[in-house]
Design a protein around this motif. Sequence first.
Motif, PDB file in Angstrom:
ATOM      1  N   LEU A 189       0.835  -1.201   0.000  1.00 57.20           N
ATOM      2  CA  LEU A 189       0.000   0.000   0.000  1.00 57.20           C
ATOM      3  C   LEU A 189       0.866   1.246   0.000  1.00 57.20           C
ATOM      4  O   LEU A 189       0.518   2.267  -0.591  1.00 57.20           O
ATOM      5  N   SER A 192       3.535   1.746  -4.084  1.00 52.63           N
ATOM      6  CA  SER A 192       2.504   1.361  -5.048  1.00 52.63           C
ATOM      7  C   SER A 192       2.888   1.623  -6.498  1.00 52.63           C
ATOM      8  O   SER A 192       2.013   1.723  -7.367  1.00 52.63           O
ATOM      9  N   VAL A 195       1.218  -0.447  -9.141  1.00 52.18           N
ATOM     10  CA  VAL A 195      -0.130  -0.050  -9.554  1.00 52.18           C
ATOM     11  C   VAL A 195      -0.079   1.253 -10.346  1.00 52.18           C
ATOM     12  O   VAL A 195      -0.713   1.391 -11.389  1.00 52.18           O
ATOM     13  N   ASP A 196       0.726   2.179  -9.856  1.00 51.28           N
ATOM     14  CA  ASP A 196       0.818   3.503 -10.483  1.00 51.28           C
ATOM     15  C   ASP A 196       1.204   3.426 -11.954  1.00 51.28           C
ATOM     16  O   ASP A 196       0.726   4.226 -12.768  1.00 51.28           O
ATOM     17  N   TRP A 274      -5.519  -5.344   1.051  1.00 54.68           N
ATOM     18  CA  TRP A 274      -5.408  -4.427  -0.096  1.00 54.68           C
ATOM     19  C   TRP A 274      -4.609  -5.086  -1.222  1.00 54.68           C
ATOM     20  O   TRP A 274      -4.954  -4.975  -2.396  1.00 54.68           O
ATOM     21  N   HIS A 278      -6.153  -7.354  -5.293  1.00 55.01           N
ATOM     22  CA  HIS A 278      -5.737  -7.153  -6.681  1.00 55.01           C
ATOM     23  C   HIS A 278      -5.878  -8.462  -7.456  1.00 55.01           C
ATOM     24  O   HIS A 278      -5.532  -9.537  -6.956  1.00 55.01           O
ATOM     25  N   TRP A 310     -10.916  -0.314  -1.462  1.00 58.15           N
ATOM     26  CA  TRP A 310      -9.587  -0.511  -2.063  1.00 58.15           C
ATOM     27  C   TRP A 310      -9.069   0.824  -2.601  1.00 58.15           C
ATOM     28  O   TRP A 310      -7.928   1.217  -2.328  1.00 58.15           O
ATOM     29  N   TYR A 311      -9.931   1.529  -3.348  1.00 56.11           N
ATOM     30  CA  TYR A 311      -9.512   2.813  -3.902  1.00 56.11           C
ATOM     31  C   TYR A 311      -9.322   3.861  -2.810  1.00 56.11           C
ATOM     32  O   TYR A 311      -8.426   4.719  -2.907  1.00 56.11           O
ATOM     33  N   TYR A 314      -5.894   3.309  -1.474  1.00 59.78           N
ATOM     34  CA  TYR A 314      -4.896   3.683  -2.492  1.00 59.78           C
ATOM     35  C   TYR A 314      -4.718   5.197  -2.564  1.00 59.78           C
ATOM     36  O   TYR A 314      -3.597   5.720  -2.505  1.00 59.78           O
ATOM     37  N   LYS A 318      -1.520   7.675  -1.225  1.00 59.88           N
ATOM     38  CA  LYS A 318      -0.823   8.580  -2.144  1.00 59.88           C
ATOM     39  C   LYS A 318      -0.877  10.022  -1.631  1.00 59.88           C
ATOM     40  O   LYS A 318       0.047  10.789  -1.830  1.00 59.88           O
TER      41      LYS A 318
END
Length: 323
Positions: A189, A192, A195-196, A274, A278, A310-311, A314, A318
Amino acid sequence: MQETPLAKYLPNVSKLIFGCMGLGGEWNKDAIDQTHIKQAHNCIDSALAGGINFFDHADIYTFGKAEQVFGTVLAQRPELREQLYIQSKCGIRFADEHGPKRYDSSAQWIEHSVNGSLKRLNCDYLDVLMLHRPDPLMQPAEVAAVFSRLKQSGKVRHFAVSNMQQQHIQFLQNALDMPIVANQIEASLQKSGWVDQGVYAGNSQGNTINFTPGCIEYCREQEIQIQSWGSLCQGVYSGKSIENASPAERNTALLVSKLAVLYNTSAEAIVLAWLLRHPALIQPVIGTTNSQRIANACDAINVQLSREHWYALYVSAKGYELP
């Protein structure tokens, strides 16, 4: 929850991995003692009690003492070996009289490392051997030859990589006559980039992302197990003091706590859930040696985060909204 890709090779393998880097005491040459052996017993028992049957090592962890103390437990309780899977890594060499800290994927060093790991672990074989980091001087044909010898001798059953991207894996796989079964990367988490790299594709905000695009998708396509190290974020969101934390870390720790109450679970489980949410079916490595935190982490497999949660995690981690 879907079966992980690695279960094709290791039947009934757990969805979480216990990382053994914290075993064996400090990163020095001091001998292991009864305190370290007792800790190893407790960690192994706590992991098994929570449903974890996969244990992650490297020849360098605490200068070999992590494997040594684990092997001491196996010598005292040999019946454990068939109840668990053992993975180790090789390829990192510390500075010595021959040179600086360096990476070594030569056949000679790989074979030397495997023999050393097996001796320290009191084992006849490794379930998985990983190359620890990309070596710019790697010769794929040489690696393929030593992998074949290790497999034929029964010393290693499956082969994998760590900290590699798509081009590294493809380059090596083309020389092998056995599949690369896993790739262990830093993913959490807090970290990331994996994911980014997809979210910020074609966006100027993504210019500083340090993760090669396509790696996650390639591993999914090829059914290569993605394992994540650093999964618990060093406790930043699950109990570590937030006195000196950034605003994003502080807010995310509070959100994790709220979600833990909502899902009737632990903060550690939310942080790991988290990753588990995915679709890449990531296998998180947990490195804590605290028995309660191990138990807390193990509950992650019972948590299915909503898309919105989840979002929320995220974006909170950030510290700013998505593009």
